[in-house]
Design a protein around this motif. Structure first.
Motif, PDB file in Angstrom:
ATOM      1  N   PRO A  81     -72.325   4.416 -24.844  1.00 15.87           N
ATOM      2  CA  PRO A  81     -71.182   4.295 -25.767  1.00 15.87           C
ATOM      3  C   PRO A  81     -69.892   3.893 -25.075  1.00 15.87           C
ATOM      4  O   PRO A  81     -69.099   3.119 -25.618  1.00 15.87           O
ATOM      5  N   ALA A  82     -69.669   4.393 -23.865  1.00  9.25           N
ATOM      6  CA  ALA A  82     -68.442   4.056 -23.141  1.00  9.25           C
ATOM      7  C   ALA A  82     -68.368   2.576 -22.798  1.00  9.25           C
ATOM      8  O   ALA A  82     -67.269   2.027 -22.632  1.00  9.25           O
ATOM      9  N   ASP A  83     -69.528   1.917 -22.699  1.00 15.60           N
ATOM     10  CA  ASP A  83     -69.532   0.479 -22.418  1.00 15.60           C
ATOM     11  C   ASP A  83     -68.952  -0.324 -23.573  1.00 15.60           C
ATOM     12  O   ASP A  83     -68.544  -1.473 -23.390  1.00 15.60           O
ATOM     13  N   ILE A  84     -68.929   0.266 -24.754  1.00 18.43           N
ATOM     14  CA  ILE A  84     -68.404  -0.411 -25.937  1.00 18.43           C
ATOM     15  C   ILE A  84     -67.002   0.091 -26.267  1.00 18.43           C
ATOM     16  O   ILE A  84     -66.085  -0.689 -26.513  1.00 18.43           O
ATOM     17  N   LEU A  85     -66.836   1.414 -26.289  1.00 14.68           N
ATOM     18  CA  LEU A  85     -65.585   2.006 -26.742  1.00 14.68           C
ATOM     19  C   LEU A  85     -64.518   2.026 -25.657  1.00 14.68           C
ATOM     20  O   LEU A  85     -63.330   1.856 -25.934  1.00 14.68           O
ATOM     21  N   GLY A  86     -64.940   2.274 -24.416  1.00 14.52           N
ATOM     22  CA  GLY A  86     -64.004   2.492 -23.330  1.00 14.52           C
ATOM     23  C   GLY A  86     -64.180   3.895 -22.774  1.00 14.52           C
ATOM     24  O   GLY A  86     -64.975   4.690 -23.279  1.00 14.52           O
ATOM     25  N   THR A  87     -63.428   4.205 -21.740  1.00 11.82           N
ATOM     26  CA  THR A  87     -63.607   5.505 -21.086  1.00 11.82           C
ATOM     27  C   THR A  87     -62.327   5.928 -20.381  1.00 11.82           C
ATOM     28  O   THR A  87     -61.369   5.148 -20.278  1.00 11.82           O
ATOM     29  N   GLN A  88     -62.334   7.161 -19.889  1.00 11.40           N
ATOM     30  CA  GLN A  88     -61.234   7.675 -19.083  1.00 11.40           C
ATOM     31  C   GLN A  88     -61.574   7.483 -17.610  1.00 11.40           C
ATOM     32  O   GLN A  88     -62.670   7.828 -17.171  1.00 11.40           O
ATOM     33  N   ILE A  89     -60.642   6.956 -16.857  1.00  8.16           N
ATOM     34  CA  ILE A  89     -60.837   6.729 -15.431  1.00  8.16           C
ATOM     35  C   ILE A  89     -59.845   7.601 -14.662  1.00  8.16           C
ATOM     36  O   ILE A  89     -58.636   7.549 -14.903  1.00  8.16           O
ATOM     37  N   TYR A  90     -60.377   8.376 -13.750  1.00  9.52           N
ATOM     38  CA  TYR A  90     -59.522   9.273 -12.957  1.00  9.52           C
ATOM     39  C   TYR A  90     -58.752   8.498 -11.904  1.00  9.52           C
ATOM     40  O   TYR A  90     -59.312   7.661 -11.188  1.00  9.52           O
ATOM     41  N   GLN A  91     -57.448   8.761 -11.817  1.00 13.46           N
ATOM     42  CA  GLN A  91     -56.579   8.134 -10.830  1.00 13.46           C
ATOM     43  C   GLN A  91     -56.235   9.148  -9.739  1.00 13.46           C
ATOM     44  O   GLN A  91     -55.410  10.053  -9.947  1.00 13.46           O
ATOM     45  N   PRO A  92     -56.875   9.056  -8.569  1.00 14.61           N
ATOM     46  CA  PRO A  92     -56.630  10.078  -7.524  1.00 14.61           C
ATOM     47  C   PRO A  92     -55.190  10.079  -7.014  1.00 14.61           C
ATOM     48  O   PRO A  92     -54.703  11.110  -6.541  1.00 14.61           O
ATOM     49  N   ARG A 116     -81.534  -3.213 -30.050  1.00 12.07           N
ATOM     50  CA  ARG A 116     -82.127  -2.986 -28.728  1.00 12.07           C
ATOM     51  C   ARG A 116     -81.471  -1.817 -28.003  1.00 12.07           C
ATOM     52  O   ARG A 116     -81.899  -1.442 -26.909  1.00 12.07           O
ATOM     53  N   ALA A 117     -80.425  -1.252 -28.588  1.00 13.39           N
ATOM     54  CA  ALA A 117     -79.760  -0.094 -28.001  1.00 13.39           C
ATOM     55  C   ALA A 117     -80.172   1.169 -28.755  1.00 13.39           C
ATOM     56  O   ALA A 117     -80.450   1.117 -29.953  1.00 13.39           O
ATOM     57  N   PRO A 118     -80.231   2.318 -28.072  1.00 11.20           N
ATOM     58  CA  PRO A 118     -80.633   3.558 -28.751  1.00 11.20           C
ATOM     59  C   PRO A 118     -79.605   4.026 -29.771  1.00 11.20           C
ATOM     60  O   PRO A 118     -78.477   3.520 -29.829  1.00 11.20           O
ATOM     61  N   ALA A 119     -79.997   5.030 -30.547  1.00  9.97           N
ATOM     62  CA  ALA A 119     -79.183   5.486 -31.685  1.00  9.97           C
ATOM     63  C   ALA A 119     -77.806   5.975 -31.270  1.00  9.97           C
ATOM     64  O   ALA A 119     -76.826   5.790 -31.991  1.00  9.97           O
ATOM     65  N   LYS A 120     -77.687   6.602 -30.100  1.00 13.65           N
ATOM     66  CA  LYS A 120     -76.370   7.138 -29.708  1.00 13.65           C
ATOM     67  C   LYS A 120     -75.356   6.007 -29.488  1.00 13.65           C
ATOM     68  O   LYS A 120     -74.158   6.192 -29.698  1.00 13.65           O
ATOM     69  N   VAL A 121     -75.845   4.837 -29.064  1.00 15.76           N
ATOM     70  CA  VAL A 121     -74.951   3.693 -28.883  1.00 15.76           C
ATOM     71  C   VAL A 121     -74.621   3.073 -30.235  1.00 15.76           C
ATOM     72  O   VAL A 121     -73.471   2.717 -30.498  1.00 15.76           O
ATOM     73  N   GLN A 122     -75.623   2.933 -31.088  1.00 14.56           N
ATOM     74  CA  GLN A 122     -75.375   2.415 -32.435  1.00 14.56           C
ATOM     75  C   GLN A 122     -74.376   3.300 -33.173  1.00 14.56           C
ATOM     76  O   GLN A 122     -73.484   2.813 -33.867  1.00 14.56           O
ATOM     77  N   SER A 123     -74.511   4.617 -33.000  1.00 17.61           N
ATOM     78  CA  SER A 123     -73.618   5.553 -33.694  1.00 17.61           C
ATOM     79  C   SER A 123     -72.190   5.491 -33.173  1.00 17.61           C
ATOM     80  O   SER A 123     -71.261   5.933 -33.856  1.00 17.61           O
ATOM     81  N   ALA A 124     -72.016   4.964 -31.966  1.00 14.93           N
ATOM     82  CA  ALA A 124     -70.665   4.849 -31.420  1.00 14.93           C
ATOM     83  C   ALA A 124     -69.800   3.929 -32.256  1.00 14.93           C
ATOM     84  O   ALA A 124     -68.565   4.003 -32.208  1.00 14.93           O
ATOM     85  N   LEU A 125     -70.440   3.056 -33.049  1.00 16.93           N
ATOM     86  CA  LEU A 125     -69.686   2.123 -33.880  1.00 16.93           C
ATOM     87  C   LEU A 125     -69.247   2.725 -35.213  1.00 16.93           C
ATOM     88  O   LEU A 125     -68.448   2.113 -35.927  1.00 16.93           O
ATOM     89  N   LEU A 126     -69.792   3.889 -35.585  1.00 16.80           N
ATOM     90  CA  LEU A 126     -69.566   4.420 -36.935  1.00 16.80           C
ATOM     91  C   LEU A 126     -68.087   4.654 -37.222  1.00 16.80           C
ATOM     92  O   LEU A 126     -67.574   4.239 -38.263  1.00 16.80           O
ATOM     93  N   GLU A 127     -67.396   5.350 -36.326  1.00 14.85           N
ATOM     94  CA  GLU A 127     -65.973   5.637 -36.554  1.00 14.85           C
ATOM     95  C   GLU A 127     -65.169   4.351 -36.624  1.00 14.85           C
ATOM     96  O   GLU A 127     -64.297   4.192 -37.484  1.00 14.85           O
ATOM     97  N   ALA A 128     -65.489   3.420 -35.729  1.00 18.70           N
ATOM     98  CA  ALA A 128     -64.747   2.158 -35.696  1.00 18.70           C
ATOM     99  C   ALA A 128     -64.945   1.368 -36.981  1.00 18.70           C
ATOM    100  O   ALA A 128     -63.988   0.820 -37.550  1.00 18.70           O
TER     101      ALA A 128
END
Length: 324
Positions: A81-92, A116-128
């Motif tokens: 899901p982070a590959d589609i939505l984005g993620t938090q990156i830690y800045q040391p 071709r992607a599993p359900a958790k990735v497909q579901s990442a689009l629901l809110e959007a």
């Protein structure tokens, strides 16, 4: 400005858009019309078709002509899901997290081979898709306007695929089936592919403000109360066929949700606008019913054993209900 003058200007814009679209994409006029219907209705579309039928080219071309940010994501089994939505990156250096936005922050997102992607990735689009926003960590970000998800899936080569859950399917305004070009169209495709070194270049022909005007014009299209009742009956017949003396109850496990009713009314108005009319007619509803309902009807084991498809259900309903 008179309504006739407004319709004339709108038709001029749409004709210019279609003419430029056809410079690159040959033989897919029905696909162009459905893309425009979805765009004007502020919805999302699922495209099903065999490889090589210009699905990706059509979507990319439309994005260029509308000058919309375009991102393509190839859905694979290892996608997160982070590959589609984005993620938090830690800045040391600062000890804080920075938000890196994903490709979903686009005007048009092409979800290529979404199954071709599993359900958790497909579901990442629901809110959007539903709320036009994305939540990353504890922060919610609005998506750009307009925002369209155009997803593709292949009807063959189903090994290693994950069928879309009903909740995901219901978010798509319509599901279009892309077919082969005619013989003459295929000759045109061959001729246009000859000058490989100099492909035609497209310039944007419509901007965000023009698109907003077109969407506002859709809202002004008249939908007669008789046709509203017809839409409700078409959708309800997928849930309660016995109320309409339809002998197809054994084919259906679950019928279409009220989202289908809203979608059918909305895109019927958009199609009327594309046709240069300021009113919806029964043919708008009947021709679009397949696209709106085929992915929202869940067939029963009995229906599948008889090799019945959702399109067979829609055909039976349209054949039985009287046309207003």
């Amino acid at each position: 400005m008179s309504s006739a003058k407004l319709r004339e200007e709108i038709q001029t814009q749409l004709d210019k858009l279609e003419a430029n679209f056809s410079r690159l994409v040959v033989g897919q006029k029905p696909l162009f019309q459905k893309l425009m219907v979805v765009l004007l209705s502020d919805g999302h579309m699922l495209l099903e078709g065999l490889p090589g039928l210009a699905k990706t080219l059509a979507i990319r071309t439309l994005a260029s002509l509308l000058n919309l940010p375009f991102h393509r994501v190839q859905f694979t089994p290892d996608l997160l899901p982070a590959d589609i939505l984005g993620t938090q990156i830690y800045q040391p250096q600062t000890g804080e997290f920075r938000i890196r936005k994903g490709p979903i922050f686009a005007g048009i997102l092409l979800a290529d081979e979404i199954n071709r992607a599993p359900a958790k990735v497909q579901s990442a689009l629901l809110e959007a898709m539903q709320e036009r926003q994305v939540t990353i960590g504890e922060t919610t970000f609005p998506l750009p306007e307009p925002f369209l998800v155009l997803a593709t899936q292949n009807p063959i080569d189903q090994e290693g695929t994950y069928p879309l859950p009903e909740a995901s399917l219901d978010r798509f305004l319509l599901k279009a089936v892309v077919g082969y070009p005619s013989r003459d169209e295929e000759l045109q495709i061959l001729d246009r592919q000859a000058p490989i070194a100099n492909p035609p270049k497209l310039e944007p022909v419509m901007g965000l403000e023009e698109l907003k005007q077109l969407r506002a014009a859709v809202d002004l299209i008249h939908l007669d109360p008789k046709l509203k009742n017809y839409i409700v009956d078409v959708v309800r017949a997928t849930r309660h066929p016995e109320e309409y003396q339809l002998d197809i109850g054994g084919w259906i496990q679950f019928g279409a949700s009220p989202r289908a009713t809203i979608a059918l009314a909305r895109i019927a108005k958009a199609q009327a606008l594309l046709a240069g009319r300021d009113y919806v007619n029964p043919d708008d509803i009947r021709s679009l019913s397949y696209d709106v309902l085929r992915h929202r009807i869940v067939m029963s084991y009995e229906g599948e054993s008889q090799e019945k498809k959702p399109d067979d259900v829609v055909k039976a309903i349209l054949g039985k209900l009287p046309i207003p």
